[in-house]
Motif scaffolding. Structure first.
Motif, PDB file in Angstrom:
ATOM      1  N   GLY A  52      -1.389  -2.694  -5.271  1.00  0.00           N
ATOM      2  CA  GLY A  52      -0.545  -2.266  -4.160  1.00  0.00           C
ATOM      3  C   GLY A  52       0.393  -3.377  -3.752  1.00  0.00           C
ATOM      4  N   ALA A  53       1.442  -3.017  -3.043  1.00  0.00           N
ATOM      5  CA  ALA A  53       2.388  -4.009  -2.546  1.00  0.00           C
ATOM      6  C   ALA A  53       1.729  -4.898  -1.506  1.00  0.00           C
ATOM      7  N   THR A 361      -3.001   1.301  -3.408  1.00  0.00           N
ATOM      8  CA  THR A 361      -2.784   1.465  -1.964  1.00  0.00           C
ATOM      9  C   THR A 361      -1.285   1.505  -1.716  1.00  0.00           C
ATOM     10  N   GLU A 362      -0.888   2.405  -0.834  1.00  0.00           N
ATOM     11  CA  GLU A 362       0.514   2.521  -0.447  1.00  0.00           C
ATOM     12  C   GLU A 362       0.574   2.770   1.051  1.00  0.00           C
ATOM     13  N   GLY A 396       3.689   5.045  -7.469  1.00  0.00           N
ATOM     14  CA  GLY A 396       3.849   4.508  -6.129  1.00  0.00           C
ATOM     15  C   GLY A 396       3.248   3.116  -6.016  1.00  0.00           C
ATOM     16  N   ALA A 397       2.900   2.721  -4.788  1.00  0.00           N
ATOM     17  CA  ALA A 397       2.210   1.451  -4.527  1.00  0.00           C
ATOM     18  C   ALA A 397       3.024   0.230  -4.929  1.00  0.00           C
ATOM     19  N   LEU A 398       4.354   0.344  -4.890  1.00  0.00           N
ATOM     20  CA  LEU A 398       5.241  -0.772  -5.190  1.00  0.00           C
ATOM     21  C   LEU A 398       5.997  -1.182  -3.922  1.00  0.00           C
ATOM     22  N   PRO A 399       6.377  -2.459  -3.804  1.00  0.00           N
ATOM     23  CA  PRO A 399       7.197  -2.874  -2.665  1.00  0.00           C
ATOM     24  C   PRO A 399       8.606  -2.330  -2.794  1.00  0.00           C
TER      25      PRO A 399
END
Length: 408
Positions: A52-53, A361-362, A396-399
């Protein structure tokens, strides 16, 4: 062995958040699975990784595990009126009026347990323990509205215990303190079988591995692991010494230096090709980090522990991360489990992990709430490049990084 962990209204996790080590029906990498008769046909995962970010909440999942463990293991020491470690979701004012909830499903000595409780800053609100002594679910106790208890066995004895349980103390902890046999096993799982390393870059981590060096058998295992990791250490020696004032950092107050100088410290010396190296000054950050982790890792694998590590990749080469993970995936490991988070996307390798071992996690940008979910939800093909798909934003879960206008 950990089966499932559920948390609600804790830090960035507002709604009910579930983390599971139950394996899917996928038959890939069967060495990554634990077979246990207590689960009948179900299988457990030997490891799980969370991506996760930054600030997405992946560390909060592990902090939640640690908070549940801490409350359970320390509850019997709480004084009347002492506040509990209550950290509700702050971005919704209504959550400050709601309890935090924890629930854990786990196996101890081939018996499954389901234990959970809810609490606020001043009291335990609800608490329940079920067990499966003969494969069938049975209630040990339930507690509602702090002081309303229900018992299905040993009613007289348990009523006696409940009457001596303050509102801010867990019944599980108090009953165990008063020598109730049925609660001893589950609380021992939290104390002994769930090991959590959060401050992964802290000097105190060395203490555990240092303590193992004094045992010749444990020392051989540590040396064997370090040899396999190719850090060039042939031997390790420890001695108890008193530190001199000039050996301590200048910013430490004199009164603290005097206290340290009066106590003995463990000094570690490593041997490379017959030459002595001072562990703290001559070894690399990566070697010291691996040394700090290798003791807890060996102890966890030998004793069927659940080992939780926050940011396992700190100061470690990618191949050393792979080395640690493969220790847990080894066929020689029957029941120990590894849970960790990382930013190292090179570990998103289908040759290393099954799809059900990878979690994300997002954080919802509008509410600030953490969403924890498994790669399985996306049903990627068995031959999919998971790392490429993750970096492309498929899971997903990227900054979300904004560079335009940054310097204007």
């Amino acid at each position: 062995m950990l089966i499932e962990f559920i948390v609600k209204n804790f830090r960035s996790m507002k709604g009910e958040t579930t983390f599971s080590l139950l394996a899917s029906k996928d038959n890939l990498h069967e060495d990554n699975l634990i077979i246990n008769n207590a689960l009948k046909k179900d299988r457990l995962l030997k490891s799980a990784v969370i991506y996760g970010a930054n600030a997405s909440g992946k560390s909060n999942v592990l902090i939640a595990l640690n908070t549940m463990k801490s409350i359970i293991t320390n509850s019997h020491r709480y004084q009347q009126g002492e506040e509990l470690n209550y950290q509700p979701f702050k971005l919704d004012p209504e959550c400050n009026e709601e309890p935090t909830e924890f629930n854990m499903v786990f196996i101890k000595n081939d018996i499954q347990y389901n234990y959970g409780f809810s609490y606020d800053s001043s009291r335990i609100i609800n608490e329940t323990l079920y067990w499966y002594p003969r494969g069938k679910k049975a209630l040990v106790f339930s507690r509602k509205n702090t002081n309303e208890y229900k018992f299905t066995e040993d009613k007289k004895k348990q009523t006696f215990f409940s009457e001596r349980t303050p509102e801010n103390v867990l019944y599980l902890s108090r009953a165990t303190q008063l020598n109730y046999e049925i609660t001893k096993e589950p609380i021992d799982w939290f104390i002994s079988d769930l090991r959590i390393i959060l401050a992964t870059d802290h000097p105190g981590l060395n203490v555990f591995t240092n303590s193992m060096i004094d045992d010749e058998k444990s020392k051989r295992k540590i040396l064997k692991a370090l040899e396999a990791a190719d850090v060039g250490i042939d031997d390790i020696r420890s001695e108890r010494v008193k530190l001199k004032g000039e050996e301590l950092p200048e910013n430490i107050p004199m009164e603290i230096k005097e206290i340290i100088a009066k106590s003995e410290q463990t000094r570690i010396t490593t041997i490379h090709n017959g030459v002595k190296f001072d562990f703290n000054s001559d070894e690399s950050d990566g070697t010291r980090r691996l040394y700090a982790l290798i003791g807890p890792i060996i102890e966890a694998i030998e004793n069927d522990r659940v080992l939780v590590i926050d940011e396992i990749d700190t100061k470690l080469h990618h191949l050393l991360n792979v080395f640690i993970i493969r220790l847990f995936h080894s066929p020689d490991n029957d029941r120990s489990q590894l849970i960790f988070n990382t930013h190292n996307t090179n570990l998103l390798d289908r040759d290393l992990f099954r799809r059900d071992q990878i979690w994300f996690t997002e954080k919802d940008p509008s509410s600030g709430e953490t969403d924890l979910y498994s790669l399985l939800e996306f049903r990627p093909r068995n031959d999919a490049n998971i790392q490429k798909g993750y970096l492309a934003g498929r899971y997903g879960a990227l900054p979300v990084i904004k560079t335009r206008g940054f310097l204007t």
